[in-house]
Enzyme design. Structure first.
Site, PDB file in Angstrom:
ATOM      1  N   GLU A  13      -3.797   2.621  -9.965  1.00 33.02           N
ATOM      2  CA  GLU A  13      -2.921   3.005  -8.858  1.00 33.02           C
ATOM      3  C   GLU A  13      -1.653   2.167  -8.834  1.00 33.02           C
ATOM      4  OE1 GLU A  13      -3.444   3.203  -4.052  1.00 33.02           O
ATOM      5  OE2 GLU A  13      -4.954   4.113  -5.341  1.00 33.02           O
ATOM      6  N   ARG A  16      -6.106   8.402  -1.506  1.00 32.80           N
ATOM      7  CA  ARG A  16      -6.582   8.899  -2.794  1.00 32.80           C
ATOM      8  C   ARG A  16      -7.197  10.287  -2.690  1.00 32.80           C
ATOM      9  NH1 ARG A  16      -9.308   3.418  -5.473  1.00 32.80           N
ATOM     10  NH2 ARG A  16      -7.317   2.428  -5.995  1.00 32.80           N
ATOM     11  N   HIS A  59     -14.598   7.702  -9.461  1.00 28.72           N
ATOM     12  CA  HIS A  59     -14.149   6.316  -9.604  1.00 28.72           C
ATOM     13  C   HIS A  59     -14.961   5.303  -8.819  1.00 28.72           C
ATOM     14  CE1 HIS A  59     -11.520   2.940 -10.167  1.00 28.72           C
ATOM     15  NE2 HIS A  59     -11.116   2.913  -8.914  1.00 28.72           N
ATOM     16  N   ARG A 116     -12.229   5.062   0.200  1.00 27.56           N
ATOM     17  CA  ARG A 116     -11.892   3.646   0.053  1.00 27.56           C
ATOM     18  C   ARG A 116     -10.389   3.442  -0.073  1.00 27.56           C
ATOM     19  NH1 ARG A 116     -10.922   0.241  -4.243  1.00 27.56           N
ATOM     20  NH2 ARG A 116     -11.553   1.762  -5.809  1.00 27.56           N
TER      21      ARG A 116
END
Length: 576
Positions: free
Chosen positions: A251, A282, A346, A381
């Site tokens: 990122e 995200r 992820h 997250r």
């Protein structure tokens, strides 16, 4: 082997627990299934969050907590969030004192960058190899304390009577010998379960659910298993090769100004998030990419383009050295050409249900920490919070466990010794399996099952199809072929398969239970977020199988609520 505390997992969370235990006068034993210093922490590239205010002095821990709750769509454990965000400035300064080489501002302060959905620049970093630098620092500290460690050990079962844990059973992956650990306290720090999906950012032998599955088997409960984060930018494309498929493009590329374009050359995030653009949450960016591909504006490989070539060449090489080197080795100069990317599984927000002040699981003597647990991240997250959680909570867990260790030393009751002997017989039987189906083939089938039926977009019919496919995969385990080699990869994958099947079932059932869309869990048949579903889904196991129930979510403190009410938000255009 008899030890006061067994730490299962040697990444950042396990290392920080062990360091705290040692500094409190307790000598733990750390076991990991890879070589020392080779843990999934090293793959966390972009940074670690702490409200230092190096560049944005208005930032503080309450705003960090507010961003985390907002990104988690308000089903995070508020205490877990506040414990993590409040302690992180001290943990960063501690890592700095131990030698972690953070990037610096011109006046010498720890530098901080933007990460998606954060109100301020609060992500501390070491180029784009932050996790590697952090684990190196923690391992060096642990070695300076002479903390005992055994590598290449795979724990296959916790020795628990359902109420108390007495140790663990497993085997040494190089010698094949069985090992029995007798311990009054076991700390699980063994990672999550995102690698169950066929496209993921982990190595194939990590994050396959062993930590949560071991806890569930021992009598603990799981929480939020339906929430798996699909990172928007994983590598995709024939030119990169199968080895790199799904591997993370950090990122930090977007944090340093990277832009997303579809195959038609459109900067498509203007349609989905005109204010935050590529640095929105995200789940928002991942769904946007999936929508572009679904509507025919993706690349031939089912992806889009991530471009940072508009930034100065030297700046890119300095701030993103690993990304620059990786793509250069694959024939792409990212200072001149875009990267081809697509969403990849992820991070697993779900895991073991714990008390975040102590790491306790409800099973006496059993504690958990890191990606093995749930609570900090909620439904999605915040980037940079995974590394933060490992050290913030790891220190607290280590400190608590140290106060619980008695002087008598651990013992193994006869009934639990019999459980260990049964486990070793089961492992020997598994080794002798001579059927026609390889464990890797079943793991691949499981990965396809979850990607197809519990991926970015879900609905009831597809989830039920996934459960039916899961039953078929389970039936095929009766015909496993392991080749009679306990030190081989086939045996390791056969052990992993048991963990993975358990977590896959918990995931599918939890996703079916949650009849709404929230964060990383998007139900096309329930596309709205339902206020009545501001609850956590929990999973337990007994002799009859898995059971599910729900629990309400607590409220944040007054200080954090004030930060939420203030409505802080990233001004993306600082990057323009």
């Amino acid at each position: 082997m008899s030890v006061p505390v067994l730490v299962v997992g040697a990444g950042a969370a396990g290392a920080r627990v062990a360091i705290e235990l040692s500094e409190q006068g307790v000598e733990p034993l750390v076991v990991g299934k890879r070589d020392h210093g080779d843990a999934h922490t090293t793959w966390a590239a972009g940074g670690i969050n702490a409200s230092l205010g190096s560049l944005d002095p208005d930032d503080d821990w309450t705003i960090h907590a507010a961003d985390t709750l907002d990104e988690g769509h308000y089903i995070n454990d508020p205490e877990a969030v506040e414990v993590t965000t409040k302690h992180m400035p001290d943990r960063i300064r501690e890592l700095e004192e131990w030698g972690m080489p953070f990037d610096r501002t011109e006046d010498g302060r720890i530098n901080q960058r933007y990460f998606g959905a954060q109100s301020f620049r609060r992500t501390c970093f070491v180029g784009d190899r932050t996790g590697e630098a952090m684990l190196d620092t923690l391992v060096a500290k642990a070695q300076s304390l002479e903390i005992p460690y055994r590598d290449n050990v795979l724990v296959t079962r916790l020795l628990s009577d359902g109420e108390r844990v007495h140790g663990a059973a497993g085997y040494h992956m190089e010698s094949g010998e069985f090992v029995c650990f007798v311990a009054d306290h076991v700390v699980l720090a063994a990672g999550g379960y995102s690698a169950l999906y066929h496209r993921h950012s982990s190595r194939d032998d990590e994050n396959n659910g062993d930590g949560p599955a071991l806890a569930l088997q021992a009598g603990a409960s799981l929480l939020d298993v339906e929430f798996v984060q699909f990172h928007p930018t994983g590598m995709v494309g024939d030119r990169y090769g199968e080895e790199w498929d799904g591997r993370l493009v950090t990122e930090a590329v977007r944090g340093e100004g990277g832009r997303l374009f579809n195959a038609d050359g459109e900067r498509f995030m203007e349609r989905y998030s005109p204010d935050q653009m590529e640095l929105d949450a995200r789940d928002v960016v991942a769904r946007a990419i999936a929508q572009e591909v679904r509507e025919g504006r993706g690349t031939e490989n089912g992806g889009v383009y991530l471009d940072i070539s508009h930034r100065d060449d030297e700046y890119v090489r300095e701030r993103l050295p690993r990304m620059y080197e990786r793509f250069a080795a694959l024939g792409v100069d990212i200072t001149e050409a875009p990267m081809e990317v697509a969403p990849t599984a992820h991070y697993s927000m779900g895991g073991v249900d714990i008390d975040f002040h102590t790491g306790e699981t409800g099973v006496e003597g059993l504690h958990a920490v890191g990606e093995t647990v749930a609570g900090v991240h909620g439904a999605n997250r915040l980037g940079g919070n995974s590394l933060a959680e490992t050290v913030a909570v790891g220190k607290l867990v280590g400190d608590h466990v140290a106060t619980q260790v008695g002087d008598e030393g651990p013992s193994l009751p006869d009934s639990v010794r019999a459980l260990a002997e049964r486990e070793f017989r089961a492992l020997a039987d598994l080794e002798a399996s001579d059927g026609d189906v390889t464990p890797r083939a079943l793991l691949e089938a499981l990965g396809d099952c979850l990607w197809d039926h519990a991926g970015i977009l879900r609905d009831e019919a597809s989830l039920r199809e996934g459960l039916a496919e899961l039953d078929e995969i389970r039936e095929r385990t009766a015909d496993l072929r392991v080749d009679g080699d306990r030190t081989g990869r086939a045996f390791e994958f056969a052990v992993d398969l048991s963990f993975s099947l358990t977590l896959a079932e918990a995931l599918l059932l939890s996703a079916l239970e949650r009849e709404e869309s929230r964060g990383a869990h998007y139900r096309t048949d329930f596309p709205e977020t339902d206020p009545d579903w501001r609850r956590n889904v929990l999973v337990g196991a007994d002799d009859t199988g898995l059971s599910l129930w729900t629990r309400g979510v607590g409220d944040p403190s007054e200080a954090v609520q004030r930060a939420l009410d203030a409505g802080y938000e990233l001004d993306y255009h600082h990057l323009e």
